[in-house]
Design an enzyme around this catalytic site. Sequence first.
Site, mmCIF file in Angstrom:
data_model
loop_
_atom_site.group_PDB
_atom_site.id
_atom_site.type_symbol
_atom_site.label_atom_id
_atom_site.label_comp_id
_atom_site.label_asym_id
_atom_site.label_seq_id
_atom_site.Cartn_x
_atom_site.Cartn_y
_atom_site.Cartn_z
ATOM 1 N N GLU A 422 9.801 -27.739 9.326
ATOM 2 C CA GLU A 422 10.073 -28.539 10.575
ATOM 3 C C GLU A 422 10.512 -27.165 11.181
ATOM 4 O O GLU A 422 11.480 -26.465 10.819
ATOM 5 C CB GLU A 422 11.133 -29.452 10.345
ATOM 6 C CG GLU A 422 11.195 -30.396 11.570
ATOM 7 C CD GLU A 422 12.223 -29.820 12.736
ATOM 8 O OE1 GLU A 422 12.113 -30.148 13.869
ATOM 9 O OE2 GLU A 422 13.279 -29.242 12.219
ATOM 10 N N ASP A 496 15.038 -28.347 5.861
ATOM 11 C CA ASP A 496 16.452 -27.778 5.783
ATOM 12 C C ASP A 496 17.320 -28.713 4.828
ATOM 13 O O ASP A 496 17.264 -29.991 4.417
ATOM 14 C CB ASP A 496 17.445 -27.347 7.167
ATOM 15 C CG ASP A 496 16.618 -26.483 7.921
ATOM 16 O OD1 ASP A 496 16.019 -25.615 7.353
ATOM 17 O OD2 ASP A 496 16.920 -26.528 9.121
ATOM 18 N N ASP A 498 20.096 -30.106 5.189
ATOM 19 C CA ASP A 498 21.123 -30.677 5.543
ATOM 20 C C ASP A 498 20.704 -32.123 6.158
ATOM 21 O O ASP A 498 19.613 -32.466 5.866
ATOM 22 C CB ASP A 498 21.557 -29.946 6.893
ATOM 23 C CG ASP A 498 20.461 -29.490 8.022
ATOM 24 O OD1 ASP A 498 19.434 -30.282 7.649
ATOM 25 O OD2 ASP A 498 20.568 -28.848 8.755
ATOM 26 N N ASP A 500 19.983 -33.288 9.045
ATOM 27 C CA ASP A 500 18.582 -33.401 9.915
ATOM 28 C C ASP A 500 17.525 -33.285 9.182
ATOM 29 O O ASP A 500 16.639 -33.890 9.248
ATOM 30 C CB ASP A 500 18.635 -32.244 10.970
ATOM 31 C CG ASP A 500 19.859 -32.646 12.007
ATOM 32 O OD1 ASP A 500 20.043 -33.944 12.251
ATOM 33 O OD2 ASP A 500 20.163 -31.887 12.802
#
Length: 631
Positions: A422, A496, A498, A500
């Site tokens: 992404e 990632d 994280d 998101d």
Amino acid sequence: MATTYTAKDITVLEGLEPVRKRPAMYIGSTDVRGLHHLVWEMLDNSVDEALNGYCTAITLRLEKDGGVTVTDNGRGMPVDIHPKTKRPAIETILCTLHAGGKFDHTAYKSSGGLHGVGASVVNALSEVLIVTVERDGYEWTQEFSRGKPKGNLKKGKPTKAHGTSVYFRPDPEIFSKTIFNYKNILDVSESKAFLNKGLKITIENARDGEKPVTFKYDNGIQDYIKRIVSGTVLVNPEPFYFEKEDDFKIECAVHWTTATDAEIHSYANSINTSDGGTHEMGVRAGLTKAVRAYAERKNLIPKNIKTIATEDVYEGLYGIVSVLVMNPQFQGQTKEKLNNPEILSPIEASVKNACEAYLLGNPTMADAVVKRVLLAAEARMASRAAKDNVTRKLSSLKLNLPGKLADCSSNKVDETEVFIVEGESAGGSAKMARDRKTQAILSLRGKILNVEQVASLERIQQNNEIKNLLATLGCGVGAHFDLNKLRYNRVILMTDADVDGAHISVLLLTFIYRYMPELIAHGHVYLAMPPLFKIEAGKDVFYAMDEMEKDKIVTKLNNRKYEVGRFKGLGEMNPETLKATTMNPKTRTLMRVQVLDHKATGDVFERLMGKDPKARFTFIQERASYAELDI
Ligand code: 28G
């Protein structure tokens, strides 16, 4: 032998001037090939007598003077006077173009295309032609030169015999070369003998002083097929042989061998049809149906083979097909294809029945044949799979793949994987870090749909990111899903480390779980495990996927000085690091996505992707801290 044929049955057409003016129109050419047509024409006339049951022996003699004599023991050309021309039938036959009996259609004849030009063409193109007929109790002779009578038909001595003998010497004014090829004549004569069982054909060569050679095959094409397959390994030691005569005559003999090539020699009225035609097609279809029916009846077809195809039955097959038809229709550039549509389905039906009966009556051979055919089917399927791999590569050339896809170069699906990433910068790093040969990168840069909140698949498919994903995977969606079309062996979601990133992973997984669950069920879906922390202690660098791992590393470092950095996203990592930690198959960790409990998984997705955003995020954060993000 009763002969009711008389001269009045002859249809008179025209003289022979056109033949001498344009010989190539009648015999194809005036080179050696055309020269030999004269011999084939005469030989065919004799064979016609044999086809119709009036002749048992033919002699072909190469004369010292360069001429050829063809002799048969048929009925003899008719010698009675034709009422219109007031000339003997024999003279009309030899001096008029296309002279033929009205009742032609009641007899088999090898005439067709180039061969059907008639004895008169041979006469027109010979400097000398002498015909001798024995019939009606006498011997009759007449001599010609370049198509014109040198005198009247002469009645000779009495004889009880019957037959026709024609001596001719090709005209050197017409032919560039007038020397016949002995070997060629032997070969063609032998094949005529094979095709007309019991017919004796003797070749004499006074020109070169060779011993006479006689061909006579009482088992006809069965002897022929034996000759053709000698030296190959036979699957059925006894050939399938079939013979039938009603409106037309069909005869075929077939062997299956372990060879991978195949040959069907086909003939119509003793003429080689090297381009096949309706007779050959009928036999092929009949054989296929018979083998298929037998294999089905005996339950011999394994599940992985969908159907036995014509080409499977054809592999290693050596066969001879010979038909006799009243009105052969030869087609194609060289007239070497038979086109009589009316014979196709009767041949197919009778060959099917006969071959099935043969298989049922010879179970040992039949099982060997079926095994051979199934082997071919397996090979066909394997080669289709290999072709599909190439097709995949080709289809990427068709530019229907999204621009955001950096495809890999390998054609072998098994060794390939696609990373779904992404964001712009992550895509850039991944592209630099990848192995171009086996790793493809698809970067999604727009808003990914929450499919749990969108009602119809149709609407979902309008979403650009989903469109790109579907085009990349190639395996379709929903009812059109086809795992065989999947373009990569591994589909790796790389986001990632994280909240998101986890959100995007879950959105993608939801879509896959809902609309292409087989992808997960067959173990094609993975999550990449990019590190969240970088721990540097002097020259040593360590990476940790989460807090727990980081703490472990730090503890091990004892009192060494160290620094902990936190990656904000994949885009922040340099390509070397991304490669070493996340993408290189030798050093990375992947998590394979598995569905262990469908009910529970469905509930989780509903909770994750449902209307309550608060519930969704807590869940992701909770789960994200564990290494096992299985759903
Ligand atoms: C020796 C060299 C090549 C042949 C015959 C026998 C008949 C015949 C030949 O008839 C008219 C045209 C086609 C049938 C036929 C004799 C019926 C009754 C014959 C030959 C009628 C010519 N009695 N043997 N032509 N045909 N041998 N050998 O040419 O329809 S030519």
